[in-house]
Design an enzyme around this catalytic site. Structure first.
Site, mmCIF file in Angstrom:
data_model
loop_
_atom_site.group_PDB
_atom_site.id
_atom_site.type_symbol
_atom_site.label_atom_id
_atom_site.label_comp_id
_atom_site.label_asym_id
_atom_site.label_seq_id
_atom_site.Cartn_x
_atom_site.Cartn_y
_atom_site.Cartn_z
ATOM 1 N N LYS A 23 0.956 -1.210 -0.021
ATOM 2 C CA LYS A 23 0.018 0.121 0.008
ATOM 3 C C LYS A 23 0.711 1.336 -0.109
ATOM 4 O O LYS A 23 0.444 2.069 -0.783
ATOM 5 C CB LYS A 23 -1.046 -0.014 1.207
ATOM 6 C CG LYS A 23 -1.875 1.187 1.227
ATOM 7 C CD LYS A 23 -2.724 0.876 2.614
ATOM 8 C CE LYS A 23 -2.264 0.564 3.858
ATOM 9 N NZ LYS A 23 -1.879 1.911 4.476
ATOM 10 N N SER A 24 2.041 1.081 0.902
ATOM 11 C CA SER A 24 2.896 2.432 0.841
ATOM 12 C C SER A 24 3.537 2.580 -0.595
ATOM 13 O O SER A 24 3.514 3.957 -0.873
ATOM 14 C CB SER A 24 3.786 2.166 1.933
ATOM 15 O OG SER A 24 3.218 1.878 3.218
ATOM 16 N N SER A 145 4.734 11.683 11.845
ATOM 17 C CA SER A 145 4.392 10.693 10.662
ATOM 18 C C SER A 145 5.181 10.936 9.720
ATOM 19 O O SER A 145 4.987 12.128 8.996
ATOM 20 C CB SER A 145 3.039 10.576 10.552
ATOM 21 O OG SER A 145 2.809 9.673 9.586
ATOM 22 N N SER A 146 5.808 10.078 9.132
ATOM 23 C CA SER A 146 6.609 10.110 7.808
ATOM 24 C C SER A 146 5.727 10.408 6.710
ATOM 25 O O SER A 146 6.231 10.871 5.640
ATOM 26 C CB SER A 146 7.446 8.884 7.395
ATOM 27 O OG SER A 146 6.418 7.673 7.238
ATOM 28 N N SER A 173 11.028 6.927 11.733
ATOM 29 C CA SER A 173 10.481 6.490 10.454
ATOM 30 C C SER A 173 11.402 6.587 9.347
ATOM 31 O O SER A 173 10.703 7.093 7.993
ATOM 32 C CB SER A 173 8.896 7.017 10.089
ATOM 33 O OG SER A 173 8.166 6.508 11.317
ATOM 34 N N ASP A 292 4.138 0.049 12.471
ATOM 35 C CA ASP A 292 2.930 -0.747 12.052
ATOM 36 C C ASP A 292 2.984 -2.268 12.406
ATOM 37 O O ASP A 292 1.913 -2.947 12.307
ATOM 38 C CB ASP A 292 2.664 -0.769 10.328
ATOM 39 C CG ASP A 292 2.104 0.827 10.060
ATOM 40 O OD1 ASP A 292 1.679 1.433 10.981
ATOM 41 O OD2 ASP A 292 2.225 1.041 8.935
ATOM 42 N N LYS A 319 -3.589 6.785 14.555
ATOM 43 C CA LYS A 319 -3.654 5.907 13.035
ATOM 44 C C LYS A 319 -5.247 5.893 13.041
ATOM 45 O O LYS A 319 -6.106 6.522 13.756
ATOM 46 C CB LYS A 319 -3.174 4.704 13.339
ATOM 47 C CG LYS A 319 -1.376 4.714 13.407
ATOM 48 C CD LYS A 319 -0.935 5.046 12.372
ATOM 49 C CE LYS A 319 0.590 4.739 12.148
ATOM 50 N NZ LYS A 319 1.055 4.864 10.684
#
Length: 409
Positions: A23-24, A145-146, A173, A292, A319
């Site tokens: 997904k990333s 968050s990255s 991250s 994660d 999240k």
């Protein structure tokens, strides 16, 4: 949809699974393709998040609803802000409207973007009027968050003067930042990452290229958990993966050695083999670069009767749900003793597993998938099990392939 999970067969598994694309990587690649249409993509994720991202990128005016997709919210905010002539209201689910966006909006405004809040200051929905952004220097806190950082880096080559991004403080991250920079490099964009400064050069056009999306290592984590909870001799083959992965969660291969799981690479396939029982009483990991997989590891440890102390989890409360609070609640349902603070989770060693418990998923795909492997040790139910479609629509079907009994209630 409520599911009942159990495992009645031999706990020595010997199966192969093809896992959907990351997904990333998918969402990063899709944004780059929107900026540079001569970039092709292979092995796209079939996740809800990937589909939402594609739909959003194809919109130029009106409301863009990204539902629960946090990555899409961050990436599309930067994308639309830099697109002259596009005007959208970017919104999402009730939970998405509780997740902060202010840090990214402030940075984009510093670059000249026109963004306003439709409801609550600092949170979606936001109205974005696309502009040509000519400023090229901005700073962000390094411990956020990255996805905020990557959102800016991905649009950087399309900015008139590129981008110079300063990260203030200790960077977390890092693998996700490096993933973004590596993808930019694959299409010919010049980047530099030295100390706390990242520079991305302007690029008018890129060479014809194909980005091949590796399968998702976050999704692989559940199979590592299954291997660890299985008997010695279990082999689970997963495709398509590579040894020199861009994904931070590939640290799984190293971490799960502690649980007796060996990883072997062959072409685009990895084999997870349970080679020995784990004799550790507890483990201690800093997961700042791979938060994660914290849920997966904590369930693995509980299933093995072990303790764990997991740190570096400061991004989990914002999240899809407050993952630290949710994990404490659900692990305690099945008999665990758990303590949390704002950035860590501690689990006491225990052999007590309560059966026939219904796990709540809080609209969070990782809550559902992290508890799935526990079906090897006990019978449990999973509420709103369909939430896995956010990143891994075939998850329950693939568990059935491994020998799990998955019944709809």
């Amino acid at each position: 949809m409520k599911l009942k999970l159990s495992f009645a067969q031999s706990k020595i598994i010997d199966k192969s699974i093809a896992v959907t694309g990351s997904k990333s990587e998918t969402n990063r690649s899709l944004l780059l393709q929107a900026l540079f249409p001569n970039v092709a993509i292979q092995n796209l994720s079939n996740s809800d998040d990937g589909q939402v991202m594609q739909k959003g990128l194809a919109t130029s005016h009106g409301i863009v609803d990204i539902h629960h997709a946090g990555t899409a919210m961050r990436f599309l905010t930067a994308f639309f802000a830099s697109q002259e002539g596009k005007e959208v209201v970017l919104t999402g689910s009730k939970r998405m409207q509780e997740r902060p966006i202010k840090v990214l909006v402030d940075a984009l405004r510093d670059l000249g973007a026109e963004i306003s809040y439709e409801k609550n200051e600092g949170y979606p929905p936001i109205k974005i009027t696309g502009k040509t952004l000519t400023k090229n220097r901005v700073s962000l806190p390094a411990n956020i968050s990255s996805q905020y950082i990557s959102a800016l880096l991905l649009i950087a080559p399309s900015l008139a003067n590129g981008l110079e991004l300063e990260l203030v403080g200790k960077i977390t991250s890092v693998p996700y930042i490096k993933m973004t920079l590596a993808l930019l490099g694959q299409i010919g964009v010049e980047t530099k990452f030295e100390g706390n400064l990242i520079q991305v050069a302007h690029k008018e056009k890129v060479m014809d290229s194909t980005l091949v999306v590796e399968s998702d290592w976050s999704s692989a984590s559940y199979f590592y958990s299954i291997a660890a909870l299985s008997e010695v001799g279990t082999k689970i083959r997963l495709s398509a993966y590579k040894e020199n992965s861009l994904q931070g969660d590939s640290v799984l291969a190293q971490i799960y050695q502690d649980f007796g799981v060996k990883t072997t690479y062959s072409g685009t396939q990895i084999t997870l083999e349970k080679v020995q029982e784990c004799d550790l009483e507890s483990v201690d990991y800093d997961l700042a670069n791979a938060p994660d997989i914290a849920q997966t590891i904590s369930v693995t440890c509980f299933g093995l009767g072990m303790g764990c102390h997991l740190t570096g989890l400061h991004t989990l409360p914002i999240k899809e749900t407050d993952r630290l609070g949710a994990m404490k609640t659900e692990l305690e349902k099945v008999g665990a003793k758990v303590a949390i603070d704002h950035e860590s989770l501690s689990l006491e060693p225990s052999q007590n597993i309560i059966s026939n418990v219904a796990i709540d998923t809080y609209h969070d795909h990782r809550m559902a998938m992290a508890f799935g492997p526990l079906g090897l040790k006990t019978t449990l139910m999973v509420n709103e099990a369909e939430v896995v479609s956010k990143s891994y629509p075939d998850y329950w079907k693939d568990l059935e392939t491994l020998g799990f009994r998955v019944d709809t209630l």
